[in-house]
Write a protein that holds these residues in place. Structure first.
Motif, mmCIF file in Angstrom:
data_model
loop_
_atom_site.group_PDB
_atom_site.id
_atom_site.type_symbol
_atom_site.label_atom_id
_atom_site.label_comp_id
_atom_site.label_asym_id
_atom_site.label_seq_id
_atom_site.Cartn_x
_atom_site.Cartn_y
_atom_site.Cartn_z
ATOM 1 N N MET A 132 0.829 -1.192 0.000
ATOM 2 C CA MET A 132 0.000 0.000 0.000
ATOM 3 C C MET A 132 0.870 1.252 0.000
ATOM 4 N N LYS A 133 1.958 1.257 0.769
ATOM 5 C CA LYS A 133 2.842 2.415 0.815
ATOM 6 C C LYS A 133 3.523 2.631 -0.536
ATOM 7 N N LYS A 134 3.883 1.527 -1.216
ATOM 8 C CA LYS A 134 4.515 1.653 -2.533
ATOM 9 C C LYS A 134 3.538 2.271 -3.526
ATOM 10 N N LEU A 135 2.306 1.830 -3.476
ATOM 11 C CA LEU A 135 1.285 2.365 -4.373
ATOM 12 C C LEU A 135 1.058 3.858 -4.117
ATOM 13 N N MET A 136 1.048 4.240 -2.866
ATOM 14 C CA MET A 136 0.879 5.643 -2.493
ATOM 15 C C MET A 136 2.069 6.469 -2.985
ATOM 16 N N MET A 137 3.273 5.971 -2.837
ATOM 17 C CA MET A 137 4.473 6.682 -3.288
ATOM 18 C C MET A 137 4.473 6.828 -4.806
ATOM 19 N N ILE A 138 4.068 5.791 -5.506
ATOM 20 C CA ILE A 138 3.998 5.857 -6.965
ATOM 21 C C ILE A 138 2.985 6.914 -7.390
ATOM 22 N N ALA A 139 1.854 6.963 -6.731
ATOM 23 C CA ALA A 139 0.828 7.953 -7.050
ATOM 24 C C ALA A 139 1.335 9.372 -6.800
ATOM 25 N N ILE A 140 2.033 9.585 -5.702
ATOM 26 C CA ILE A 140 2.567 10.915 -5.378
ATOM 27 C C ILE A 140 3.622 11.332 -6.388
ATOM 28 N N ILE A 141 4.533 10.435 -6.695
ATOM 29 C CA ILE A 141 5.606 10.750 -7.653
ATOM 30 C C ILE A 141 5.024 11.023 -9.035
ATOM 31 N N THR A 142 4.064 10.227 -9.447
ATOM 32 C CA THR A 142 3.415 10.445 -10.739
ATOM 33 C C THR A 142 2.726 11.804 -10.766
ATOM 34 N N GLY A 143 2.079 12.168 -9.682
ATOM 35 C CA GLY A 143 1.423 13.473 -9.600
ATOM 36 C C GLY A 143 2.397 14.625 -9.702
ATOM 37 N N LEU A 144 3.538 14.489 -9.080
ATOM 38 C CA LEU A 144 4.551 15.540 -9.139
ATOM 39 C C LEU A 144 5.164 15.658 -10.528
ATOM 40 N N VAL A 145 5.400 14.547 -11.160
ATOM 41 C CA VAL A 145 6.030 14.546 -12.479
ATOM 42 C C VAL A 145 5.086 15.095 -13.543
ATOM 43 N N THR A 146 3.815 14.789 -13.437
ATOM 44 C CA THR A 146 2.869 15.196 -14.471
ATOM 45 C C THR A 146 2.206 16.545 -14.206
ATOM 46 N N SER A 147 2.556 17.230 -13.143
ATOM 47 C CA SER A 147 1.940 18.527 -12.858
ATOM 48 C C SER A 147 2.405 19.566 -13.874
ATOM 49 N N ASN A 148 1.575 20.563 -14.098
ATOM 50 C CA ASN A 148 1.876 21.604 -15.073
ATOM 51 C C ASN A 148 3.013 22.486 -14.594
ATOM 52 N N ALA A 149 3.846 22.870 -15.528
ATOM 53 C CA ALA A 149 4.917 23.823 -15.248
ATOM 54 C C ALA A 149 4.597 25.100 -16.026
ATOM 55 N N TYR A 150 4.441 26.189 -15.327
ATOM 56 C CA TYR A 150 4.121 27.448 -15.970
ATOM 57 C C TYR A 150 5.411 28.212 -16.264
ATOM 58 N N ALA A 151 5.588 28.577 -17.522
ATOM 59 C CA ALA A 151 6.814 29.246 -17.947
ATOM 60 C C ALA A 151 6.837 30.714 -17.522
ATOM 61 N N ILE A 152 5.678 31.353 -17.479
ATOM 62 C CA ILE A 152 5.628 32.761 -17.088
ATOM 63 C C ILE A 152 4.607 32.927 -15.979
ATOM 64 N N ASN A 153 4.807 33.954 -15.159
ATOM 65 C CA ASN A 153 3.857 34.189 -14.071
ATOM 66 C C ASN A 153 2.714 35.089 -14.549
ATOM 67 N N ALA A 154 1.729 35.249 -13.721
ATOM 68 C CA ALA A 154 0.506 35.966 -14.100
ATOM 69 C C ALA A 154 0.771 37.441 -14.416
#
Length: 67
Positions: free
Chosen positions: A1-23
């Motif tokens: 269960m902990k491995k699955l949770m870690m995989i989900a967290i890492i996947t979320g961090l890797v696939t999050s949007n990166a904004y090139a410019i600020n508002a």
């Protein structure tokens, strides 16, 4: 269960949007009518309005054509 949770967290961090410019920079670009490219190469000033940039661009082309 902990491995699955870690995989989900890492996947979320890797696939999050990166904004090139600020508002605030995006707002300046919209107000000035510039793009990141024209601002970077110096053909557009983000501190001017769209009308001022258009006028200075047309004046610049007239100077070149008069030479």
């Amino acid at each position: 269960m902990k491995k699955l949770m870690m995989i989900a967290i890492i996947t979320g961090l890797v696939t999050s949007n990166a904004y090139a410019i600020n508002a605030s920079f995006r707002k300046q670009l919209e107000k000035s009518g510039c793009t990141q490219v024209t601002e970077a190469n110096g053909t557009c000033d983000i501190n001017k309005t769209k009308a001022q940039n258009k006028k200075s661009k047309s004046e610049g082309t007239q100077k070149i054509s008069n030479k």
